[in-house]
Design a protein around this motif. Structure first.
Motif, PDB file in Angstrom:
ATOM      1  N   GLY A  36      20.831 -28.248  27.819  1.00  0.00           N
ATOM      2  CA  GLY A  36      19.642 -29.021  27.471  1.00  0.00           C
ATOM      3  C   GLY A  36      18.470 -28.649  28.361  1.00  0.00           C
ATOM      4  O   GLY A  36      18.631 -28.271  29.516  1.00  0.00           O
ATOM      5  N   VAL A  37      17.253 -28.769  27.791  1.00  0.00           N
ATOM      6  CA  VAL A  37      16.027 -28.480  28.529  1.00  0.00           C
ATOM      7  C   VAL A  37      15.574 -29.742  29.250  1.00  0.00           C
ATOM      8  O   VAL A  37      15.376 -30.782  28.634  1.00  0.00           O
ATOM      9  CB  VAL A  37      14.915 -27.974  27.582  1.00  0.00           C
ATOM     10  CG1 VAL A  37      13.608 -27.788  28.343  1.00  0.00           C
ATOM     11  CG2 VAL A  37      15.328 -26.671  26.923  1.00  0.00           C
ATOM     12  N   PHE A  38      15.390 -29.639  30.562  1.00  0.00           N
ATOM     13  CA  PHE A  38      14.900 -30.770  31.340  1.00  0.00           C
ATOM     14  C   PHE A  38      13.398 -30.960  31.135  1.00  0.00           C
ATOM     15  O   PHE A  38      12.940 -32.062  30.858  1.00  0.00           O
ATOM     16  CB  PHE A  38      15.183 -30.566  32.831  1.00  0.00           C
ATOM     17  CG  PHE A  38      16.630 -30.491  33.182  1.00  0.00           C
ATOM     18  CD1 PHE A  38      17.486 -31.545  32.889  1.00  0.00           C
ATOM     19  CD2 PHE A  38      17.152 -29.377  33.805  1.00  0.00           C
ATOM     20  CE1 PHE A  38      18.826 -31.485  33.223  1.00  0.00           C
ATOM     21  CE2 PHE A  38      18.486 -29.301  34.145  1.00  0.00           C
ATOM     22  CZ  PHE A  38      19.329 -30.351  33.859  1.00  0.00           C
ATOM     23  N   LEU A  39      12.624 -29.892  31.267  1.00  0.00           N
ATOM     24  CA  LEU A  39      11.173 -29.997  31.102  1.00  0.00           C
ATOM     25  C   LEU A  39      10.591 -28.625  30.823  1.00  0.00           C
ATOM     26  O   LEU A  39      11.186 -27.597  31.154  1.00  0.00           O
ATOM     27  CB  LEU A  39      10.516 -30.624  32.335  1.00  0.00           C
ATOM     28  CG  LEU A  39      10.677 -29.936  33.689  1.00  0.00           C
ATOM     29  CD1 LEU A  39       9.597 -28.891  33.940  1.00  0.00           C
ATOM     30  CD2 LEU A  39      10.635 -30.958  34.803  1.00  0.00           C
ATOM     31  N   GLU A  40       9.376 -28.634  30.221  1.00  0.00           N
ATOM     32  CA  GLU A  40       8.692 -27.389  29.898  1.00  0.00           C
ATOM     33  C   GLU A  40       7.203 -27.650  29.802  1.00  0.00           C
ATOM     34  O   GLU A  40       6.765 -28.709  29.350  1.00  0.00           O
ATOM     35  CB  GLU A  40       9.202 -26.817  28.579  1.00  0.00           C
ATOM     36  CG  GLU A  40       8.583 -25.471  28.212  1.00  0.00           C
ATOM     37  CD  GLU A  40       9.064 -24.960  26.871  1.00  0.00           C
ATOM     38  OE1 GLU A  40       9.812 -23.968  26.846  1.00  0.00           O
ATOM     39  OE2 GLU A  40       8.692 -25.572  25.847  1.00  0.00           O
ATOM     40  N   ASN A  41       6.403 -26.696  30.251  1.00  0.00           N
ATOM     41  CA  ASN A  41       4.950 -26.718  30.116  1.00  0.00           C
ATOM     42  C   ASN A  41       4.488 -25.291  29.815  1.00  0.00           C
ATOM     43  O   ASN A  41       4.934 -24.341  30.464  1.00  0.00           O
ATOM     44  CB  ASN A  41       4.296 -27.239  31.391  1.00  0.00           C
ATOM     45  CG  ASN A  41       2.943 -27.890  31.143  1.00  0.00           C
ATOM     46  OD1 ASN A  41       2.472 -28.661  31.955  1.00  0.00           O
ATOM     47  ND2 ASN A  41       2.315 -27.609  30.019  1.00  0.00           N
ATOM     48  N   LEU A  42       3.580 -25.134  28.835  1.00  0.00           N
ATOM     49  CA  LEU A  42       3.183 -23.813  28.357  1.00  0.00           C
ATOM     50  C   LEU A  42       1.704 -23.556  28.606  1.00  0.00           C
ATOM     51  O   LEU A  42       0.894 -24.480  28.707  1.00  0.00           O
ATOM     52  CB  LEU A  42       3.470 -23.681  26.853  1.00  0.00           C
ATOM     53  CG  LEU A  42       4.911 -23.917  26.393  1.00  0.00           C
ATOM     54  CD1 LEU A  42       4.986 -23.817  24.883  1.00  0.00           C
ATOM     55  CD2 LEU A  42       5.835 -22.920  27.052  1.00  0.00           C
ATOM     56  N   GLY A  43       1.357 -22.263  28.677  1.00  0.00           N
ATOM     57  CA  GLY A  43      -0.019 -21.797  28.673  1.00  0.00           C
ATOM     58  C   GLY A  43      -0.168 -20.751  27.584  1.00  0.00           C
ATOM     59  O   GLY A  43       0.648 -20.674  26.664  1.00  0.00           O
TER      60      GLY A  43
END
Length: 1335
Positions: free
Chosen positions: A829-836
């Motif tokens: 599972g993905v805990f967190l993500e932020n994109l540019g």
């Protein structure tokens, strides 16, 4: 007349004025106007030049984008060691982008290049990005165009493209285009004498806001750029100091110490490079933005005032000619300035139009006088070979250099008969002559110190027959002279910056990284222009007419006060003493709260905490009190208890200022995250009213953390002008809501707890009714106490794979840290993500045993992974910490597994994100199922619970939370989180059972003993994994403190209860003597005999259970017996305080082969302890519990005394028959002693209710003092008489009261008084003689 509306309007107008001024000053920037013109295509062929040309068809004039003339582009000769293509834009231009293309229809293209720019075609400056000399990626074929938008625009007339790599199939081929727009600015040349004076329209200016902007360039390291001052001590100065920009500003402070208003901020480095640097100072009241080039510092000035009071004028270029002495040897500025703006006025334009006073200039020049120096830049593989004069008998050399490296080869020459080397050794310049005449002669001299500071330093060497003189920076004090007789003949050739040829006497250093200029060889200046054209000399990997030195410590990436050190190509941070760790001192070494320390198994103590982790708040000390159900954090203040206040009135209140052991910001961080806070306040009064209830104006008020006045007192709440007795309706006078408001001529008190945590802590108390005759107040403000940490337990449960929480974009451009706890039963599972655009950051559980941290800052994706030895989807809490900065990336799991990856030496360093931050899932990624808590990013805790309340598929909190049920884990048991509940881990306690409340004890027969071996580190690693959970003192071989706790019951004496041996003669023993009294024996060295403590005079061998709690910290020993108050003892000064090399602990009997006190064995070891021992604990070790659990696992239980258990696998063994029983912990059956006969009562330190009979300092109540003195004399006389009678009776009747036989007489060291109070095993019967002694 005060007009709030006008002030608000003025403030808004001022901010808008600053914004508009900022826009006008930056009107030429690309975001203010379109700046996309093609600048090089319209230029004539003559505007293009090159280092060389392959043939005429490859001329630089054909190097225009998409043109096919000539051979389709520029190519240099193959032999060109330093190829470049240069374009003259005609005038200074603003450049925002560049584009390249290969040579048309060929195999020639450039794959990597550098970009240089200049105003004059001399003194080139390389384009920098992300703290490095930037290398642009070029082409991979001949036709495609690769464009790069510059991260920051550059201004210049000349551009130079320097190919670094090219096609492997052909040679260098290049076509280029430059994009930008025109640029123009007024320029003034300052000659070091002239100063521009900007006179104010009024004599004195009281300025609340400032916007100052300018650009400058200089080759000097010192000089005042602007200065203004006022008669009241205010001033503002911007100056160069050691090639750094120093801003000093003082808005003033109180009249007694204006120096307190001084504020000094430094920015930049290496600013004497004769290149343009832009400066902007924006001030509004005490808030200042100080920008140099692209780096902005925000700060707040010291002092209390907001206005800058200046007289007459503001001077640019130096100090004003006021006739006053100028201190500090401050020099005027020498160099150029352009676009000088002050609060909207264009100073350079006014000076050009002669609207300002420029009379101090001999000749005002409106163009910039350029530097005549020619700089050479060396790297680790460079050398520069220059000719000198051969066969001379004098060596006369000189040059300037700057570098960050402490070592390097500056110059080397093969003499006619020997060698000459000038090198940098450990920051000093060393000269080494090795002359091989008839016999070898070596001369070594050195001078200077810390010459690797990045500044320019001058070296001058003159050597001739019988004399060598070395001078550094022209300082005669640095001159080193030697008179060793030598004969010198120059060789005619000099190598600077490196020497790589074979020689019989090679130099001690091989290369140099740095810059050189003003080279003088054999008294002749080196012609560097001829070198550049290839006429004289030779060089390799050298950059000519350029100094590309970089200060990697500016801006300083070392956070939280870390000290930056650098070499030529890297920097490092020293974090000692900062409280932070990591490559950039980003991560706090301390926990965020007392709650976090408790869940590391720590006990009550004083700890450093850091509530915001990597945030701006520093760590600070607090007292942590770990109770069974709560964790209390205490911050103390400096107000003494019962502070007396007199002489105050409503008109002139006495204000008591409270200072805490932490700053107000730090205390606020505690109260903000706490679940509950409280602070006890007490107001003792004698004719001193408090709140003037029920309806009057309060005489006394207090100030909280927001500097607001509060008119309620302890026990009440906000908005309720009452005291505690008013809330409970039990005031001494029911007409008032405070006891003190009744204004009695007797001492009264109003006290209680302040519990509204948004108002806490108390920072001031203003007392206003103690000015009448006989009136007085006594004020006590207790410490701030807070419990709980909502940030630590802030959690959310993700129940579906598609559920997630979203937050604002994460701002972590150059430094980012993420930490959180998670528990799950899902395998991924993905805990967190932020994109540019291309950048991103992601943390995920990739498999049941792998945690992944991946990101991209523009250099391509990077992934770090840690592998756990055990599955992570075990429904247990696990901690993840990830950090990424300009130096490295780190991923850590559970403090056990760690993976680190260094950042590339050159590349992008800024993480640029724009999307929302997603927690629990991401676009197209597999979501997380489970719980996440205490998610912190760059020191800020994300409120998962609040966001989860309005998000489908996510629930606030997490089932099985120990913050709700952990209180039931008693006696130090640890709460273990589960989804549907919790469990108590009693491993580290002497208890058992579901709540760690069941006593673990055993019955000892004659000869039974339990032995616990304190393991060495080597032995500990070989232990069976079944016993890893049992704590040992692996790290406590040498003890400065012990904690012993157990209970026992017995009817037999003498006996050894507990004995701790060592590999030396040190030991600790708790024994029951023949008369049943308890004795503690310490032998820590330094004394001839062991130090003994006779704990009590009662017979403890009475068949009843007794509890012992003993602790030692250095010299202080505290012992508590049963329910009586603890008593403290102190080891003698001659005694050591360290218990050295702890070896073995024995219970019941000693069976030891080492050095043992013979008196201990003879008196107490036979036949051994017979009875019950329970809940035995020593420094976290539970030997009895471990033995009993091992006993159950390894039946049968009868052990032969000569065959102890196998201690190769467990640290504990036993002999004899040991049966589990809690008989040693049965409830007491005898009543506690009354206060009159309790020997411990005198040390209890009871508190009495506050009343008027308390002792009053300063002789306020003289009658009470006189009466007390008389009573004291009487009591003293009676006590002396009783002591004499008791001593007399003890002397004559001692033998009557002992139960010991003649054969068991006490040793000579024991007083007969200690044996006379022996008791019968039956505690219920007291004979007449005993009653006699109780009288």
């Amino acid at each position: 007349m005060h007009r709030p509306g006008l002030v608000s309007t003025f403030t808004l107008t001022s901010m808008l004025w600053i914004f508009n001024s900022f826009r006008s000053l930056h009107g030429a920037l690309p975001f203010a106007q379109k700046c996309e013109e093609a600048l090089s295509s319209p230029l004539p062929h003559t505007a293009f030049t090159a280092s060389s040309v392959f043939t005429s068809g490859y001329a630089p004039g054909y190097a225009k984008l998409n043109r096919r003339g000539g051979a389709g582009g520029w190519s240099p000769q193959d032999s060109d060691s330093y190829p470049w293509l240069q374009v003259d834009l005609g005038n200074r231009r603003q450049v925002v982008a560049v584009a390249t293309q290969g040579r048309y229809s060929s195999s020639d293209w450039t794959t990597r290049y550098r970009l240089l720019y200049s105003d004059t075609g001399r003194n080139w400056k390389p384009y920098h990005q992300d703290g490095n000399i930037w290398a642009f990626s070029g082409n991979s074929n001949t036709e495609s165009v690769v464009r790069h938008d510059l991260a920051k625009g550059i201004m210049g007339r000349f551009l130079r493209f320097v190919p670094l790599d090219w096609s492997g199939e052909g040679r260098i081929g290049l076509r280029i285009e430059v994009y930008g727009c025109s640029y123009w600015a007024d320029v003034i040349n300052f000659d070091g004498q002239g100063v521009i004076s900007y006179r104010f329209k009024v004599k004195k200016m009281k300025i609340i806001k400032d916007v100052i902007a300018l650009k400058f360039k200089t080759s000097e390291s010192e000089g005042v750029i602007l200065h203004g001052e006022g008669q009241q001590g205010d001033y503002i100065t911007l100056e160069l100091r050691r090639a750094k920009l120093l801003l000093q500003i003082n808005l003033g402070s109180n009249q007694y110490g204006s120096i307190l208003g001084h504020t000094s901020v430094t920015s930049g480095s290496l600013l004497d490079d004769h290149h343009w640097h832009s400066v902007m100072i924006e001030r509004y009241r005490r808030n200042v933005n100080f920008t140099l080039d692209t780096h902005t510092q925000h700060f707040r000035t010291n002092g209390e005032f907001d206005h800058l009071d200046l007289d007459y004028e503001l001077s640019f270029g130096g100090m004003p000619y006021s006739g006053k002495p100028v201190g500090g040897g401050m020099k005027n500025f020498r160099g150029c300035m352009e676009s000088i703006n002050y609060n909207g006025d264009n100073i350079t334009d006014l000076a050009r139009r002669k609207k300002l006073d420029t009379s101090s200039f001999r000749n005002l020049s409106l163009s910039c006088v350029e530097s005549h120096s020619f700089t050479v830049f060396f790297n680790a593989t460079s050398f520069l070979q220059l000719p000198g004069r051969a066969n001379q008998d004098v060596v006369s050399l000189g040059f300037q250099f700057r570098t960050w490296n402490a070592d390097g080869l500056l110059l080397f020459s093969n003499l006619d008969d020997g060698t000459l080397e000038i090198a940098l050794d450990d920051g000093k310049v060393g000269v080494h002559f090795n002359v091989t005449q008839m016999k070898n002669t070596r001369i070594d001299i050195s001078s200077g110190s810390v010459l690797n500071d990045g500044q320019w330093h001058t070296v001058r060497l003159v050597a001739k027959e019988n004399s060598v003189l070395l001078t550094i920076d022209g300082d005669e004090a640095s001159a080193i002279r030697t008179t060793t007789p030598i004969t010198i003949r120059t060789g005619g050739t000099y190598h600077l910056g490196g020497y790589f040829l074979p020689t019989l006497a090679p130099p001690t250093q091989k290369s140099f990284q740095g810059c050189m200029q003003a080279i003088l060889l054999d008294d002749q200046p080196a012609d560097m222009h001829a070198v550049e054209k290839g006429i004289v000399g030779a060089f390799e990997n050298v950059s000519l007419d350029m100094c590309a030195i970089i200060d990697r410590c500016m801006p300083n990436h070392c956070e939280h006060g870390g000290r930056c050190k650098q070499t030529w190509d890297r920097f490092s941070c020293t974090c000692d003493g900062t409280g932070y760790t990591g490559a950039t001192c980003h991560t706090s070494v301390f926990e965020q709260s007392c709650e976090a320390y408790k869940h590391l198994g720590r006990s009550s103590d004083t700890y450093w905490i850091d509530p915001d982790g990597s945030g701006p708040l520093g760590p600070f000390k607090v007292n942590c009190n770990m109770t069974e159900d709560k964790v209390w954090t205490t911050v103390v203040n400096n107000l003494p208890a019962q502070t007396s206040v007199t002489g105050s009135s409503r008109e002139r209140r006495t204000v008591l200022q409270l200072n805490y052991s932490a700053s107000m910001e730090q205390v606020t961080a505690i109260t903000t995250s706490a679940e509950h806070c409280e602070q006890h306040v007490s107001y003792g009064c004698l004719m001193s009213r408090l709140l003037n209830t029920p309806d009057g104006t309060p005489y006394t008020w207090w100030v909280g953390r927001s500097s607001e006045k509060h008119f309620y007192w302890g026990g009440s709440g906000p908005g309720i002008q009452k005291c505690s007795c008013g809330i409970d309706r039990n005031c001494t006078d029911p007409k008032y809501d405070c006891n003190c408001d009744a204004d009695h001529k007797q001492w009264r008190e109003d006290s209680g707890l302040l519990v509204y945590k948004d108002h806490l802590p108390v920072s001031q108390v203003a007392v206003g009714d103690t000015n009448r005759l006989g009136s007085e107040a006594k004020l006590t403000v207790g410490p701030l106490r807070c419990q709980g940490d909502r940030n630590y337990w802030n959690a959310a449960s993700f129940t579906t794979p598609s559920s997630y929480l979203h937050f604002s974009t994460f701002q972590g451009e150059t430094s980012a840290d993420i930490s959180f706890y998670f528990k799950t039963s899902a395998p991924y599972g993905v805990f967190l993500e932020n994109l540019g655009n291309t950048d991103f950051i992601r943390l995920e559980l990739k498999s049941p045993t792998v945690i992944s941290f991946s990101f991209d800052v523009g250099n391509g994706p990077v992934e770090l992974a840690v592998h756990s030895a055990t599955p992570l989807n075990d429904d247990q809490w696990h901690r993840v910490m990830a950090e990424r900065n300009v130096k490295e990336a780190v991923l850590q799991l559970d403090l056990n597994y760690r993976e680190a990856r260094p950042a590339p030496p050159q590349g992008h360093t800024r993480l640029e994100l724009f999307s929302q931050l997603y927690v629990g899932a991401a676009g197209g990624q597999r979501g997380f199922l489970g719980c996440i808590r205490s998610l912190r990013m760059n020191g800020v805790t994300l409120d998962l619970e609040e966001r989860a309340k309005v998000t489908p598929g996510v629930k606030p909190g997490c089932q099985g939370h120990c913050t709700s049920y952990g209180m039931y884990c008693r006696n130090g048991g640890k709460c273990v989180e589960k989804y549907n509940g919790y469990s108590c881990d009693c491993t580290a306690t002497a208890y058992d059972g579901p709540f760690c409340t069941k006593d673990v004890g055993g019955f000892f027969e004659a000869g039974t003993l339990v032995r616990y071996d304190f393991l060495s580190e080597s032995a500990a690693t070989n232990q069976d994994t079944r016993f890893v959970a049992q704590p040992s003192t692996t790290q406590e071989v040498n003890l400065t403190g012990e904690a012993v706790a157990f209970s026992f019951s017995t009817s037999n004496t003498p006996a050894i209860l507990l004995y701790v041996s060592s590999k030396t003669q040190d030991y600790l023993a708790l024994v029951l003597r023949q008369n049943g009294t308890l004795q503690v024996r310490y032998n820590l060295g330094g004394l001839k005999e062991p130090f003994t403590i006779d704990v009590d005079q009662r017979n403890l061998a009475n068949g009843q259970p007794h509890t012992i709690n003993m602790s030692r910290s250095n010299r202080t020993i505290t012992i508590q017996l049963d329910h009586y108050p603890p008593v403290s003892y102190s080891l003698p000064e001659a005694s050591d305080t360290q218990f050295n090399l702890v070896k073995t602990l024995f219970l019941g009997k000693v069976f030891e082969t080492g050095v043992i006190d013979p008196a201990l064995i003879e008196r107490y070891n036979t036949p051994g302890f017979i009875g019950c021992l329970s809940r035995v604990q020593f420094n976290g070790v539970t030997p009895l519990k471990t033995a009993l659990r091992n006993l159950v696992a390894d039946r049968p239980i009868d052990r032969h005394p000569d065959k102890p258990t196998d201690r190769q696998s467990v640290p504990v063994s036993y002999q004899g028959k040991l049966v589990e029983s809690n008989c040693g912990a049965s409830p007491l059956t005898i009543p506690p002693m009354s206060a009159a006969t309790d020997p411990w009562r005198l040390d209890s330190g009871a508190e009495f209710p506050f009343n008027e009979e308390r002792v009053i300092p300063d002789g306020v109540n003289r009658n009470s003092a006189i009466i007390g003195g008389i009573i004291a004399v009487v009591i003293f006389t009676i006590l002396c008489t009783l002591a004499f009678l008791i001593r007399y009776m003890f002397r004559h009747k001692g033998s009557y009261h002992t139960n010991e036989s003649k054969a068991a007489e006490p040793a000579s060291g024991e007083s007969a008084d200690t044996t006379i109070i022996g008791t019968d095993p039956n505690p219920e019967t007291i004979d007449e003689s005993k009653k006699e002694w109780f009288i």
